[in-house]
Design a protein around this motif. Structure first.
Motif, PDB file in Angstrom:
ATOM      1  N   GLN A 124       1.051  -1.254  -0.229  1.00 55.06           N
ATOM      2  CA  GLN A 124      -0.170   0.094   0.231  1.00 55.06           C
ATOM      3  C   GLN A 124       0.999   1.203  -0.276  1.00 55.06           C
ATOM      4  N   SER A 125       2.074   1.068   0.667  1.00 57.45           N
ATOM      5  CA  SER A 125       2.964   2.402   1.109  1.00 57.45           C
ATOM      6  C   SER A 125       3.580   2.799  -0.665  1.00 57.45           C
ATOM      7  N   ILE A 126       3.954   1.265  -1.073  1.00 57.89           N
ATOM      8  CA  ILE A 126       4.353   1.922  -2.286  1.00 57.89           C
ATOM      9  C   ILE A 126       3.334   2.321  -3.626  1.00 57.89           C
ATOM     10  N   LEU A 127       2.324   1.830  -3.344  1.00 55.93           N
ATOM     11  CA  LEU A 127       0.825   2.109  -4.305  1.00 55.93           C
ATOM     12  C   LEU A 127       0.896   3.899  -4.152  1.00 55.93           C
ATOM     13  N   GLY A 128       0.128   3.495  -2.879  1.00 59.18           N
ATOM     14  CA  GLY A 128       0.099   4.912  -2.501  1.00 59.18           C
ATOM     15  C   GLY A 128       0.902   6.158  -2.891  1.00 59.18           C
ATOM     16  N   LEU A 129       2.549   5.784  -2.365  1.00 62.51           N
ATOM     17  CA  LEU A 129       3.025   7.029  -3.007  1.00 62.51           C
ATOM     18  C   LEU A 129       3.633   7.120  -5.351  1.00 62.51           C
ATOM     19  N   GLY A 130       3.051   5.899  -5.021  1.00 63.82           N
ATOM     20  CA  GLY A 130       3.321   6.063  -7.202  1.00 63.82           C
ATOM     21  C   GLY A 130       2.274   6.416  -7.778  1.00 63.82           C
ATOM     22  N   PHE A 131       1.206   5.829  -7.061  1.00 66.17           N
ATOM     23  CA  PHE A 131      -0.008   6.104  -7.712  1.00 66.17           C
ATOM     24  C   PHE A 131      -0.415   7.972  -7.156  1.00 66.17           C
ATOM     25  N   LEU A 132       0.244   8.659  -6.422  1.00 65.83           N
ATOM     26  CA  LEU A 132       0.582  10.387  -6.125  1.00 65.83           C
ATOM     27  C   LEU A 132       0.944  10.263  -6.786  1.00 65.83           C
ATOM     28  N   MET A 133       1.510   9.975  -7.051  1.00 67.15           N
ATOM     29  CA  MET A 133       3.045  10.872  -8.808  1.00 67.15           C
ATOM     30  C   MET A 133       2.628  10.938 -10.008  1.00 67.15           C
ATOM     31  N   PHE A 134       2.186   9.829  -9.647  1.00 69.80           N
ATOM     32  CA  PHE A 134       1.999   9.517 -11.176  1.00 69.80           C
ATOM     33  C   PHE A 134       0.093  10.039 -12.198  1.00 69.80           C
ATOM     34  N   GLY A 135      -0.772  10.208 -11.238  1.00 66.85           N
ATOM     35  CA  GLY A 135      -1.847  11.316 -10.774  1.00 66.85           C
ATOM     36  C   GLY A 135      -1.373  12.419 -10.987  1.00 66.85           C
ATOM     37  N   LEU A 136      -0.342  13.080 -10.305  1.00 62.17           N
ATOM     38  CA  LEU A 136       0.067  13.957 -10.266  1.00 62.17           C
ATOM     39  C   LEU A 136       1.145  14.700 -11.609  1.00 62.17           C
ATOM     40  N   MET A 137       1.061  13.685 -12.410  1.00 62.62           N
ATOM     41  CA  MET A 137       2.220  14.007 -13.870  1.00 62.62           C
ATOM     42  C   MET A 137       1.413  13.699 -14.493  1.00 62.62           C
ATOM     43  N   LYS A 138      -0.224  13.677 -14.830  1.00 70.39           N
ATOM     44  CA  LYS A 138      -0.709  13.562 -15.814  1.00 70.39           C
ATOM     45  C   LYS A 138      -1.833  15.257 -15.744  1.00 70.39           C
ATOM     46  N   GLY A 147      -2.510  -4.466  -7.090  1.00 67.36           N
ATOM     47  CA  GLY A 147      -3.853  -3.800  -6.199  1.00 67.36           C
ATOM     48  C   GLY A 147      -4.672  -4.377  -6.552  1.00 67.36           C
ATOM     49  N   LEU A 148      -4.807  -5.872  -6.728  1.00 65.11           N
ATOM     50  CA  LEU A 148      -5.692  -7.207  -6.052  1.00 65.11           C
ATOM     51  C   LEU A 148      -4.630  -8.313  -5.385  1.00 65.11           C
ATOM     52  N   ILE A 149      -3.599  -7.907  -5.262  1.00 60.92           N
ATOM     53  CA  ILE A 149      -3.142  -8.451  -3.725  1.00 60.92           C
ATOM     54  C   ILE A 149      -3.160  -7.549  -2.342  1.00 60.92           C
ATOM     55  N   VAL A 150      -3.812  -6.532  -3.040  1.00 58.62           N
ATOM     56  CA  VAL A 150      -3.374  -6.139  -1.755  1.00 58.62           C
ATOM     57  C   VAL A 150      -5.587  -5.833  -1.521  1.00 58.62           C
ATOM     58  N   VAL A 151      -5.925  -6.455  -2.423  1.00 57.68           N
ATOM     59  CA  VAL A 151      -7.432  -6.090  -2.179  1.00 57.68           C
ATOM     60  C   VAL A 151      -7.288  -7.853  -1.458  1.00 57.68           C
ATOM     61  N   VAL A 152      -7.154  -8.956  -1.781  1.00 57.53           N
ATOM     62  CA  VAL A 152      -7.126 -10.219  -1.845  1.00 57.53           C
ATOM     63  C   VAL A 152      -6.827  -9.939  -0.059  1.00 57.53           C
ATOM     64  N   LEU A 153      -5.541  -8.923   0.101  1.00 59.60           N
ATOM     65  CA  LEU A 153      -5.258  -9.777   2.334  1.00 59.60           C
ATOM     66  C   LEU A 153      -6.452  -8.972   2.734  1.00 59.60           C
ATOM     67  N   ASN A 154      -6.772  -8.208   2.312  1.00 55.88           N
ATOM     68  CA  ASN A 154      -7.512  -7.122   3.252  1.00 55.88           C
ATOM     69  C   ASN A 154      -9.049  -7.306   3.088  1.00 55.88           C
ATOM     70  N   TRP A 155      -9.561  -8.287   2.105  1.00 53.76           N
ATOM     71  CA  TRP A 155     -10.947  -8.563   1.939  1.00 53.76           C
ATOM     72  C   TRP A 155     -11.819  -9.223   3.510  1.00 53.76           C
ATOM     73  N   SER A 156     -11.601  -9.882   3.703  1.00 48.46           N
ATOM     74  CA  SER A 156     -11.535 -11.071   4.719  1.00 48.46           C
ATOM     75  C   SER A 156     -12.096  -9.591   5.747  1.00 48.46           C
TER      76      SER A 156
END
Length: 118
Positions: free
Chosen positions: A9-23, A105-114
């Motif tokens: 989540q930390s990696i995805l969060g920082l990455g998508f914040l950067m990717f989003g701002l680049m747009k 992203g799917l790994i995060v969903v699976v790990l937190n779904w329960s």
């Protein structure tokens, strides 16, 4: 709380914040959306979706419901990115980053779904 999920989540969060701002105006993104034959307003919408996904995935470190929402939002966004690369007949190598991000992203969903079922 799952440590693996927090790391991803930390990696995805920082990455998508950067990717989003680049747009929001990076020449590379403007050029890519032109190459994808997508309107520039869609680049801005994509950036907003990525930033919202980043916010959810980061908030999900403390609230697993947000982790699932963020993971799904990121996953759906990456499915769109993969389909876009296929539509313009990019080589698979160009779609590898969205494929990896989709899997994470799917790994995060699976790990937190329960935690949603409690």
């Amino acid at each position: 709380m799952n440590v693996l999920s927090i790391v991803i989540q930390s990696i995805l969060g920082l990455g998508f914040l950067m990717f989003g701002l680049m747009k929001f105006g990076a020449k590379q993104m403007v050029d890519e959306f032109n190459r994808f034959r997508l309107p520039q307003w869609f680049r801005v919408v994509t950036g907003l979706v990525e930033i919202i996904g980043a916010a959810f995935i980061i908030a999900g470190i403390w609230n697993t419901t947000f982790a699932v929402i963020g993971g799904l939002l990121i996953s759906f966004t990456m499915v769109g990115a993969i389909l876009t690369h296929l539509r313009v007949k990019d080589p698979v190598s160009k779609a590898m980053m969205p494929i990896i991000l989709l899997i994470l992203g799917l790994i995060v969903v699976v790990l937190n779904w329960s935690s949603l079922l409690v």
